[in-house]
Motif scaffolding. Structure first.
Motif, short mmCIF file in Angstrom:
data_model
loop_
_atom_site.label_atom_id
_atom_site.label_comp_id
_atom_site.label_asym_id
_atom_site.label_seq_id
_atom_site.Cartn_x
_atom_site.Cartn_y
_atom_site.Cartn_z
N ALA A 192 -2.13 10.29 3.13
CA ALA A 192 -1.62 10.14 1.75
C ALA A 192 -1.12 11.47 1.18
O ALA A 192 -0.08 11.53 0.53
N LYS A 196 2.58 12.24 -0.22
CA LYS A 196 2.74 12.69 -1.61
C LYS A 196 3.68 13.90 -1.66
O LYS A 196 4.61 13.95 -2.47
N LEU A 213 1.82 2.61 3.17
CA LEU A 213 0.51 3.01 2.63
C LEU A 213 -0.65 2.45 3.45
O LEU A 213 -0.63 1.29 3.87
N THR A 215 -3.99 1.89 2.66
CA THR A 215 -5.15 1.64 1.80
C THR A 215 -6.21 0.84 2.56
O THR A 215 -5.92 0.24 3.59
N ILE A 229 -2.98 -0.67 -5.48
CA ILE A 229 -2.46 0.66 -5.83
C ILE A 229 -1.77 0.57 -7.19
O ILE A 229 -1.55 -0.53 -7.71
N PHE A 252 -0.20 8.50 -5.91
CA PHE A 252 -0.95 8.91 -4.71
C PHE A 252 -2.35 9.42 -5.06
O PHE A 252 -3.28 9.26 -4.28
N MET A 255 -4.61 6.55 -5.31
CA MET A 255 -4.77 5.95 -3.98
C MET A 255 -5.78 6.76 -3.15
O MET A 255 -6.67 6.20 -2.50
N MET A 256 -5.68 8.09 -3.21
CA MET A 256 -6.58 8.94 -2.41
C MET A 256 -8.02 8.79 -2.88
O MET A 256 -8.94 8.78 -2.08
#
Ligand code: FAD
Ligand code: FES
Ligand code: MG
Length: 285
Positions: A192, A196, A213, A215, A229, A252, A255-256
């Motif tokens: 990620a 980014k 992505l 996830t 997300i 991002f 998400m992280m």
């Protein structure tokens, strides 16, 4: 219906590839799609893996995975002839492929695996493909030969300079964006944090950028919310709305944060599996 492993190979210390029987998936899949597998019917968790390649005639798919925790380690311990209980797919929306002109395909670490079928399809559609592949060091670089075959230009970077250029992928990407070979479209797939920063570069040069992505997923059908997300300020589910998105609109940082939500439990499960495999002698094979 279980799925036999027809062949298996180790690509680097922690990266493996296998050809698996999955006729229906092989016939229906398109670049960018993935499967969710579970190793047995009793207690196994479900994990998503990209369909790296498929042979519709033979009825097989190719998976490439990095051993990072319990399930990917268990998968790495399986041998030719063993079976995977469930392979559900193809899931997710296929990649939008067209002749954009010049495309840059940027891969980081295991991200080269999901990038490969996309780069292949882009080449077949007539694009000029410039691939930039990055890894922490030479040993961790995968699929160099496959990318060399399909790319018009191939740039390798390593964090420690043990192979190719000592740089992060964002450096050659920015140089490309500034040059007369400025890409019309970028695809960036990897950790990620790498996606980014690739998006931060391409945003400055106004180049559309697709990211894929990774996830956490559970059901893969938009029901559990595990893969949620924030995209352009709105919630989206990576399993059904993605896995590819316009990277300039992805949050991002959020998400992280969500990716690390179960770190402690994952670590405990991995340690328990390692102890178990020592006891049954798998590590001696
Ligand atoms: P764990 O120790 O359980 O987890 C390690 C890390 O992996 C976690 O911190 C989390 O970030 C991630 N993870 C854990 N569980 C899941 C889950 N259920 N779903 C997604 N991520 C999870 N990896 C590959 O090596 N090759 C691929 O081709 C590939 N394709 C992917 C395609 C998609 C659409 C997605 C979403 C992920 C993909 N991944 C791929 C990531 C892969 O699913 C995880 O590495 C794997 O689930 C880790 O499982 P584990 O039990 O071994 O590790
Ligand atoms: Fe459950 Fe996407 S994996 S909603
Ligand atoms: Mg796990």
């Amino acid at each position: 219906m279980s799925h036999k492993i027809l062949s298996k190979e180790q690509l680097s210390e922690n990266v493996f590839t296998a050809e698996i029987e999955a006729a229906l998936v092989a016939r229906a899949r398109k670049p960018g799609q993935f499967v969710i597998i579970s190793l047995n019917n009793e207690y196994a968790e479900r994990i998503p893996l990209t369909i790296a390649d498929a042979d519709a005639e033979k009825g097989t798919i190719r998976l490439i995975w990095q051993r990072v925790g319990k399930t990917t380690a268990e998968l790495a311990d399986l041998k030719e002839g063993d079976e995977i209980a469930n392979v559900a797919g193809p899931l997710g929306k296929p990649t939008h492929i067209e002749n954009f002109g010049i495309v840059a395909c940027v891969g980081g670490g295991i991200g080269n695996a999901p990038l490969l079928p996309i780069a292949k399809a882009l080449k077949q559609a007539g694009n000029k493909v410039c691939s930039i592949l990055g890894a922490r060091n030479k040993e961790l670089l995968i699929l160099e030969d496959e990318f060399a075959r399909l790319s018009d230009e191939l740039i390798i970077t390593t964090d420690d300079g043990s192979y190719g250029r000592k740089a992060l992928v964002t450096e050659p990407l920015e140089e490309l964006c500034k040059s007369e070979k400025k890409p019309n479209q970028v695809f960036a797939i990897g950790p990620a944090i790498m996606m980014k920063f690739c998006c931060a570069v391409t945003k400055r040069y106004n180049i559309p950028t697709q990211v894929s992505l990774n996830t956490i997923m559970v059901d893969g059908t938009g029901m559990c919310g595990g893969c949620r997300i924030e995209f352009d300020g709105q919630p989206k589910f990576v399993c059904v709305d993605g896995p590819e998105f316009d990277g300039h609109k992805v949050n991002f940082d959020l998400m992280m944060k969500r990716l690390g939500a179960y770190k402690d439990l994952e670590q405990k499960a991995h340690e328990k599996y390692q102890k178990h495999r020592c006891k049954i002698g798998l590590d001696k094979t």
